[in-house]
Design an enzyme around this catalytic site. Structure first.
Site, short mmCIF file in Angstrom:
data_model
loop_
_atom_site.label_atom_id
_atom_site.label_comp_id
_atom_site.label_asym_id
_atom_site.label_seq_id
_atom_site.Cartn_x
_atom_site.Cartn_y
_atom_site.Cartn_z
CB CYS A 118 -0.83 0.09 1.21
SG CYS A 118 -2.07 -1.46 1.27
CG HIS A 259 -3.13 2.82 3.51
ND1 HIS A 259 -4.06 2.68 2.54
CD2 HIS A 259 -2.83 1.63 3.97
CE1 HIS A 259 -4.24 1.41 2.36
NE2 HIS A 259 -3.51 0.90 3.21
CG ASN A 289 -6.99 -1.22 2.41
OD1 ASN A 289 -6.13 -0.78 1.50
ND2 ASN A 289 -6.05 -1.75 3.48
O1 UT7 Z 1 -3.49 -2.17 3.66
C1 UT7 Z 1 -2.60 -2.91 4.14
C2 UT7 Z 1 -2.49 -2.84 5.64
N1 UT7 Z 1 -3.48 -3.53 6.33
C3 UT7 Z 1 -4.08 -3.04 7.66
O2 UT7 Z 1 -3.74 -2.04 8.03
C4 UT7 Z 1 -4.95 -4.08 8.39
C5 UT7 Z 1 -4.60 -3.87 9.71
N2 UT7 Z 1 -5.44 -4.68 10.50
C6 UT7 Z 1 -6.80 -4.31 10.77
O3 UT7 Z 1 -7.27 -3.36 10.37
C7 UT7 Z 1 -7.70 -5.29 11.76
O4 UT7 Z 1 -6.59 -6.06 12.35
C8 UT7 Z 1 -8.73 -6.11 11.13
C9 UT7 Z 1 -9.71 -5.01 10.77
C10 UT7 Z 1 -8.12 -6.65 9.90
C11 UT7 Z 1 -9.25 -7.02 12.12
O5 UT7 Z 1 -9.60 -6.15 13.37
P1 UT7 Z 1 -8.95 -6.83 14.84
O6 UT7 Z 1 -9.73 -6.18 15.91
O7 UT7 Z 1 -7.51 -6.81 14.86
O8 UT7 Z 1 -9.72 -8.39 14.71
P2 UT7 Z 1 -9.05 -9.84 15.05
O9 UT7 Z 1 -8.47 -10.34 13.66
O10 UT7 Z 1 -8.36 -9.81 16.33
O11 UT7 Z 1 -10.34 -10.66 15.04
C12 UT7 Z 1 -11.27 -10.71 16.19
C13 UT7 Z 1 -12.45 -11.46 16.04
C14 UT7 Z 1 -12.01 -12.96 15.62
O12 UT7 Z 1 -13.00 -13.88 16.51
P3 UT7 Z 1 -12.55 -14.51 17.67
O13 UT7 Z 1 -11.47 -15.29 17.35
O14 UT7 Z 1 -12.43 -13.47 18.61
O15 UT7 Z 1 -13.76 -15.33 18.05
C15 UT7 Z 1 -12.22 -13.15 14.21
O16 UT7 Z 1 -12.69 -14.26 13.87
O17 UT7 Z 1 -13.30 -11.15 14.99
C16 UT7 Z 1 -13.45 -12.07 14.05
N3 UT7 Z 1 -13.77 -11.67 12.61
C17 UT7 Z 1 -14.78 -11.22 12.07
N4 UT7 Z 1 -16.01 -11.23 12.78
C18 UT7 Z 1 -17.21 -10.77 11.87
C19 UT7 Z 1 -12.66 -11.45 11.76
N5 UT7 Z 1 -13.29 -10.90 10.58
C20 UT7 Z 1 -14.48 -10.91 10.59
C21 UT7 Z 1 -15.80 -10.30 10.15
N6 UT7 Z 1 -16.92 -10.38 10.59
N7 UT7 Z 1 -15.32 -9.75 8.86
#
Ligand code: UT7
Length: 332
Positions: A118, A259, A289
């Protein structure tokens, strides 16, 4: 070194293009196990654009470029170089830039893609400004363009809800009055974290095969929460040092154009810097994004809305696969 030397480089024009089709969080609720509430609160995304079936990255890039040239009142023959920042090229070769250069009939221009996750946006802006400052080129067309939706696994809720398609372009050239100019830039990479955002299949390391496709290795994979932690750890200190090396305080910056990966990242980095979030330009709610296109889209919309004005000091900040990160500071 951070501060630009040589000829002063200015923004001469900008433009964007986004595909017509809108995909909302509610639409995604019908496709994967997710909810509007989860996406909205965890990322700030409400909807994103999706390219038409027959649209590829060079189509979006071309349409944004036409708008940028129009706003610069410039004809394509005046351009010396076309640089396209993209992680979703139509093909590995030819480059998107070559196709855009051909379609524009920018007959005096060279053409090349930049692929640094990105952060390609900020890398491309920096390379263009460096080429003009050092008298290699007079006028450069810089484009950030992505069609990410064709490289997503639509069964993986951890990635498919995040990304969208779009393109933005800028024309950079020698500043007519030497005043409004690109001030400084810093480009970084931590390649020890190269496993965090990957598209592993279809090329040299993992060539095309039925097995590769069955494993969905031709789509984007991301360790989202590790990316989140990395960015929150690295960016505040990096930005503090960058402003210091640019001889500016954090409060001298009028607008922060991050970004647009996640609203929470922007908010928490600015909180750590003690900068009010109102200083950030945000449009992640509309587009999600869009990787290398995101800062161009955010900037152009803020300019057209009258938020960003002539004389404002604007910082472009990005981070992404690599893990790369970087910032470019410009007086508009
Ligand atoms: O552009 C390149 C750079 N990329 C980024 O900057 C992305 C950076 N990361 C993020 O923005 C965040 O980490 C995410 C938005 C991708 C994820 O948010 P998070 O608060 O870090 O969530 P997580 O990955 O820790 O997941 C939390 C929970 C999990 O469930 P459990 O294990 O707590 O039961 C996931 O399975 O959320 C669940 N989950 C979802 N639930 C509903 C993951 N994706 C989804 C979804 N809908 N789409």
């Amino acid at each position: 070194m951070t501060i630009f030397k040589g000829r002063p480089v200015s923004l001469l024009g900008s433009g964007i293009y986004v595909p017509e089709k809108v995909l909302t969080n509610y639409d995604l609720e019908k496709m994967v196990d997710t909810s509007d509430e989860w996406i909205r609160t965890r990322t700030g995304i409400v909807e994103r654009r999706v390219a038409a079936e027959d649209q590829v990255t060079s189509d979006l890039a071309y349409l944004a470029a036409v708008e940028a040239l129009k706003s610069a009142s410039m004809s394509p023959e005046e351009i010396d170089m076309v640089i396209v920042a993209t992680n979703t090229p139509d093909t590995i070769f030819p480059s998107v830039a070559a196709k855009v250069q051909g379609r524009l009939e920018a007959i005096n221009a060279g053409a090349s893609d930049i692929q640094s996750g990105c952060t390609s946006s900020v890398y491309a802006l920096s390379f263009a400004a460096a080429g003009i400052a050092s008298s290699i080129w007079d006028k450069v067309l810089v484009i950030g363009a992505e069609v990410l939706t064709k490289l997503l696994n639509w069964e993986d809720r951890a990635t498919c809800v995040l990304f969208g398609d779009g393109a933005g372009a800028m024309v950079l050239g020698v500043s007519p009055d030497g005043k409004n100019k690109v001030i400084s830039t810093s480009l970084k990479s931590d390649g020890t974290k190269s496993d965090l955002i990957i598209l592993p299949g279809g090329l040299v390391e993992c060539p095309a095969s039925v097995e590769m496709i069955q494993k969905r290795l031709h789509t984007i994979h991301m360790k989202g929460s590790e990316v989140f932690k990395f960015v929150n750890k690295v960016l505040p200190l990096f930005l503090e040092q960058f402003c210091e090396e640019s001889n500016l305080s954090l409060n001298d910056i009028t607008w922060w154009i991050f970004h647009q990966a996640n609203y929470r990242i922007i908010e928490s980095v600015l909180r750590r810097l003690d900068v009010p979030v109102e200083r950030a330009i945000l449009n992640i709610d509309k587009y999600g994004n869009t990787s290398a296109a995101s800062v161009f889209l955010a900037f152009h919309e803020a300019l057209v809305d009258g938020k960003v004005k002539k004389g404002d000091k604007v910082i472009f900040v990005s981070f992404g696969s690599g893990m790369t990160y970087g910032a470019t500071l410009m007086e508009i």
